[in-house]
Write an enzyme that holds these catalytic residues in place. Sequence first.
Site, PDB file in Angstrom:
ATOM      1  CB  SER A 247      -0.949  -0.048   1.198  1.00 38.26           C
ATOM      2  OG  SER A 247      -1.864   1.010   1.186  1.00 38.26           O
TER       3      SER A 247
ATOM      4  CG  ASP B 214       7.770   5.201 -11.028  1.00 32.61           C
ATOM      5  OD1 ASP B 214       8.407   4.179 -11.348  1.00 32.61           O
ATOM      6  OD2 ASP B 214       6.532   5.216 -10.914  1.00 32.61           O
TER       7      ASP B 214
ATOM      8  CE  LYS C 224      -4.821  -2.476   0.419  1.00 34.34           C
ATOM      9  NZ  LYS C 224      -4.982  -1.040   0.150  1.00 34.34           N
TER      10      LYS C 224
END
Length: 586
Positions: A321, A332, A346
């Site tokens: 999460s 990223d 998740k």
Amino acid sequence: MVYRYIFLPLHEIIKTIIMKKIMGRRWQSVGIKACMTMAMGWLVGLTASAQDADHNFNVAKNLDVFNAIYKNLDMMYVDTLNADEVVGNGINAMLRSLDPYTEYYPEDKNKDVKMLLQGKYAGIGSLIRYNFKLQRVCIDEPYENMPAAEAGLRKGDAILSIDGEDMTKKNNSYVSDHLRGDAGTTFELKVWRPSTNKEMKFKITRRVIQLPAMPYYGVQANGMGYLNLNGFTEGCSKDVRNAVIEMKKQGMKGLVLDLRGNGGGSEMEAVNIVNCFIPKGRLVVSNRGKLQRVNHDYKTTVEPVDTITPMVVLVNGNSASSSEITSGALQDFDRAVIMGTKTYGKGLVQTMIDLPYNGQMKLTTNKYYIPSGRCIQKLSYKHANGGSTEERADSLAKTFYTANGRPVKDSGGIMPDVEVKSDSLPNIAYYLAAVTDSSEVLSSYEIDYIAKHPSIGPAADFVLSDADYEDFKQRVLASNFKYDAISEKSLDGLEKVAKFEGYYDEAKPEFEALRAKLKHNLAKDLDYNKESIREILTNDIVAAYYYQRGAIQNTLRSDKQAKEAFRLLSQPAEYQALLQPKAKTE
């Protein structure tokens, strides 16, 4: 006028609409082709309206059926029904058919919601565990600076009664509910201390317990900073920001952010933690769901505290999460090297919904997408036949790209840039540490050790001595400790297969010889797995003296993944190379 078209064949619907519009005065100059296009548009709208009407009818019908069933049960069933229990079971069964994160909290579970969102509850501040030998719940680990520790409760204290109510054979949940209560209330706790064989009474005042989301941080001897974050509760991002600032002042040369075992929490706190290391105005995560009004893009909103210090984020299969938002966004943006093992996967977001009579529902409303555009949700939930799950195959993963152009996948979790597996726990160590009847020998040894040693060495350096481990080993041998040897169980399975296929009689001597070699030898197993078992004992004992912060410091001595993270941070060229796209080969 609209509904009469619903039951006509498709060509008749189109024909009727066209003729009506062509014959109308205002449509005389419109060509046949344009009319056909408009007709098809109207047809789509009519079809959607019909589908909505069918859906709404089915919703109303099934609610009426449910209401009628319960009314008849309540009126005619042979026993009197508890409405909260029966209807509550029905609600929970319905939600279980959707996904494991959509949950209903009636009014009496509001404290669980507060604990979930804020990491807070009112109680004494201690972990508890059930002791099978004593058939009682015992104090296991008081939290630092909390009522249990301040009152003098110790690891191993067996809870006899709470405000006069006998707690014999009561389970953890029952005892926990009685230890908790409204902040400021006082109760009497009666315990038996095994190290002194004395019963003791304590007057304890409950207060709001804030679980430490960041139990330990600090600059290590190698000059590298280490920060352990075990939850994303309200306000934890401020603590992280302040910790980073403090470690920078102490000359931190690199940072390890440890998110292993962190199951997540507040999405906004994850965004704010990313903002500590990423410039203002960057998109961190996007939420997308059925309703436009619940869609949202979260960007960094303040200036960061550090955008250049080399950074490694440790993750594992229990990082989920908000941990995945944090690690995925930093990956990223090429701001950190992600190390460890693949995360949980998740990619869903839950929203708290207020219900009548002070109830609440945690409802899955969105999927989230991190900066590269990927959603890392691993499981898809099928709602037919009571619900089922389907795991997405890695072969179906799509490729996305980081800010520097490195390829990353939406492969059901965050794949680390550097995979480092942790040491596995030996079978015998698992049985010693697990909360079972067989595990009490480990717990009783730790309690006795603590009673005999008023203090121990520094948390970061303490290790149980060879002599102490030998003492523990002899205690295990003298006990009734039993555990299942995996090799013997595997051999049993192989024998069954051999007998089924008709090979056993011919291979019987080999099976018997192998079974003799695999014969259970507890002393040998305790010696062979000495280091793993000693680490468990050492860590538990350190926690009793130095609490969670000390236990974490102690594990860094032997933590394989943390050691590799520190090593990588000390190698600038190797670190930077990992954040650059690999050259293409012809």
